[in-house]
Every structure is written in C-alpha cells, then in structure tokens.
Motif scaffolding. Structure first.
Motif, PDB file in Angstrom:
ATOM      1  N   LEU A 236       0.831  -1.200   0.000  1.00 44.21           N
ATOM      2  CA  LEU A 236       0.000   0.000   0.000  1.00 44.21           C
ATOM      3  C   LEU A 236       0.866   1.250   0.000  1.00 44.21           C
ATOM      4  CD1 LEU A 236      -2.635   1.525   0.094  1.00 44.21           C
ATOM      5  CD2 LEU A 236      -2.738   1.082   2.564  1.00 44.21           C
ATOM      6  N   ASN A 237       1.894   1.273   0.803  1.00 45.22           N
ATOM      7  CA  ASN A 237       2.811   2.411   0.851  1.00 45.22           C
ATOM      8  C   ASN A 237       3.421   2.665  -0.513  1.00 45.22           C
ATOM      9  OD1 ASN A 237       5.696   3.521   1.101  1.00 45.22           O
ATOM     10  ND2 ASN A 237       4.761   4.088   3.053  1.00 45.22           N
TER      11      ASN A 237
ATOM     12  N   TYR B 257       0.779   4.006  -3.008  1.00 41.11           N
ATOM     13  CA  TYR B 257       0.434   5.385  -2.661  1.00 41.11           C
ATOM     14  C   TYR B 257       1.554   6.348  -3.050  1.00 41.11           C
ATOM     15  CZ  TYR B 257      -0.648   9.453   0.219  1.00 41.11           C
ATOM     16  OH  TYR B 257      -0.901  10.725   0.656  1.00 41.11           O
ATOM     17  N   ASN B 258       2.774   6.021  -2.664  1.00 44.47           N
ATOM     18  CA  ASN B 258       3.895   6.933  -2.885  1.00 44.47           C
ATOM     19  C   ASN B 258       4.385   6.967  -4.322  1.00 44.47           C
ATOM     20  OD1 ASN B 258       4.323   8.174  -0.289  1.00 44.47           O
ATOM     21  ND2 ASN B 258       4.862   6.138   0.429  1.00 44.47           N
TER      22      ASN B 258
ATOM     23  N   ALA C 179      -3.258   9.462  -5.856  1.00 41.76           N
ATOM     24  CA  ALA C 179      -2.897   8.777  -4.612  1.00 41.76           C
ATOM     25  C   ALA C 179      -4.116   8.146  -3.937  1.00 41.76           C
ATOM     26  CB  ALA C 179      -2.188   9.743  -3.660  1.00 41.76           C
TER      27      ALA C 179
ATOM     28  N   ILE D 262      -5.185   3.924  -3.270  1.00 38.25           N
ATOM     29  CA  ILE D 262      -5.619   3.270  -2.027  1.00 38.25           C
ATOM     30  C   ILE D 262      -6.857   2.432  -2.292  1.00 38.25           C
ATOM     31  CG2 ILE D 262      -6.457   3.649   0.323  1.00 38.25           C
ATOM     32  CD1 ILE D 262      -4.730   6.247   0.272  1.00 38.25           C
TER      33      ILE D 262
ATOM     34  N   SER E 265       1.187   0.765   6.740  1.00 38.42           N
ATOM     35  CA  SER E 265       1.650   1.419   5.512  1.00 38.42           C
ATOM     36  C   SER E 265       2.398   2.717   5.796  1.00 38.42           C
ATOM     37  CB  SER E 265       0.478   1.713   4.582  1.00 38.42           C
ATOM     38  OG  SER E 265      -0.284   2.797   5.063  1.00 38.42           O
TER      39      SER E 265
ATOM     40  N   ILE F  77       1.000   5.611   5.967  1.00 41.01           N
ATOM     41  CA  ILE F  77       0.318   6.772   5.404  1.00 41.01           C
ATOM     42  C   ILE F  77      -0.698   7.283   6.408  1.00 41.01           C
ATOM     43  CG2 ILE F  77       0.744   6.028   3.027  1.00 41.01           C
ATOM     44  CD1 ILE F  77      -2.163   5.140   2.842  1.00 41.01           C
TER      45      ILE F  77
ATOM     46  N   TYR G 109      -6.865   8.035   5.532  1.00 37.88           N
ATOM     47  CA  TYR G 109      -7.137   7.249   4.330  1.00 37.88           C
ATOM     48  C   TYR G 109      -7.823   5.914   4.607  1.00 37.88           C
ATOM     49  CZ  TYR G 109      -4.500  10.543   1.521  1.00 37.88           C
ATOM     50  OH  TYR G 109      -4.069  11.671   0.877  1.00 37.88           O
TER      51      TYR G 109
ATOM     52  N   GLU H 270     -10.791   5.534   2.435  1.00 35.39           N
ATOM     53  CA  GLU H 270     -10.528   5.201   1.035  1.00 35.39           C
ATOM     54  C   GLU H 270     -10.304   3.699   0.886  1.00 35.39           C
ATOM     55  OE1 GLU H 270     -11.017   7.399  -1.345  1.00 35.39           O
ATOM     56  OE2 GLU H 270     -11.417   8.855   0.224  1.00 35.39           O
TER      57      GLU H 270
END
Length: 76
Positions: A10-11, A14-15, A22, A26, A51, A53, A57, A60
């Motif tokens: 997930l990280n 997202y990144n 972004a 997710i 993650s 983040i 989120y 999401e």
C-alpha cells in the motif's frame, strides 16, 4: 500476506502515484487485495498503520474493499 507486507504494498502504491491519483491507488489496493484482507480478517486500521500513510485514508481503503464486490482489477 502479513499486515506488514500489505502495508508495504500500500505504501508503495500510494507513494509511487501522482498526487492526483494517490487516493485512487488506495482504493485500487483495496480492490486488488480484498480477498486476502477478508480471508485473514485484517482491519483497515491495521493495514493503514502498517503502511505509514495518514490514518485519514482508512475510508478510502474501505471504499476499495466495498468496490471489490462489484469490480475486478486489471493488472498491468
């Protein structure tokens, strides 16, 4: 997959996405990994925390898991 592994995926999703995409990433993560998350009964909060983040989120991710009941992810 473990929670740590899911968090790392997930990280990365997202990144690696643009700022505009972004949130979509997710949701896409939730769609792609819904079966694994549900099978292991992982909580959305645990995955978001792993993650690294923002915890904002979590909603999401919930949307992605719900969408997984109706759509399939197209792997590129």
């Amino acid at each position: 997959m473990s929670i740590a592994e899911l968090g790392a995926v997930l990280n990365s999703m997202y990144n690696d996405a643009s700022m505009e995409d972004a949130g979509l990433m997710i949701r896409l993560f939730g769609i792609r990994y819904a079966a694994e998350i549900k099978k292991e009964n992982y909580s959305n909060e645990e995955i978001i925390k792993a993650s690294g983040i923002s915890e904002l989120y979590v909603y999401e991710l919930s949307k992605g898991l719900k969408l997984s009941e109706y759509v399939n992810s197209k792997q590129l």
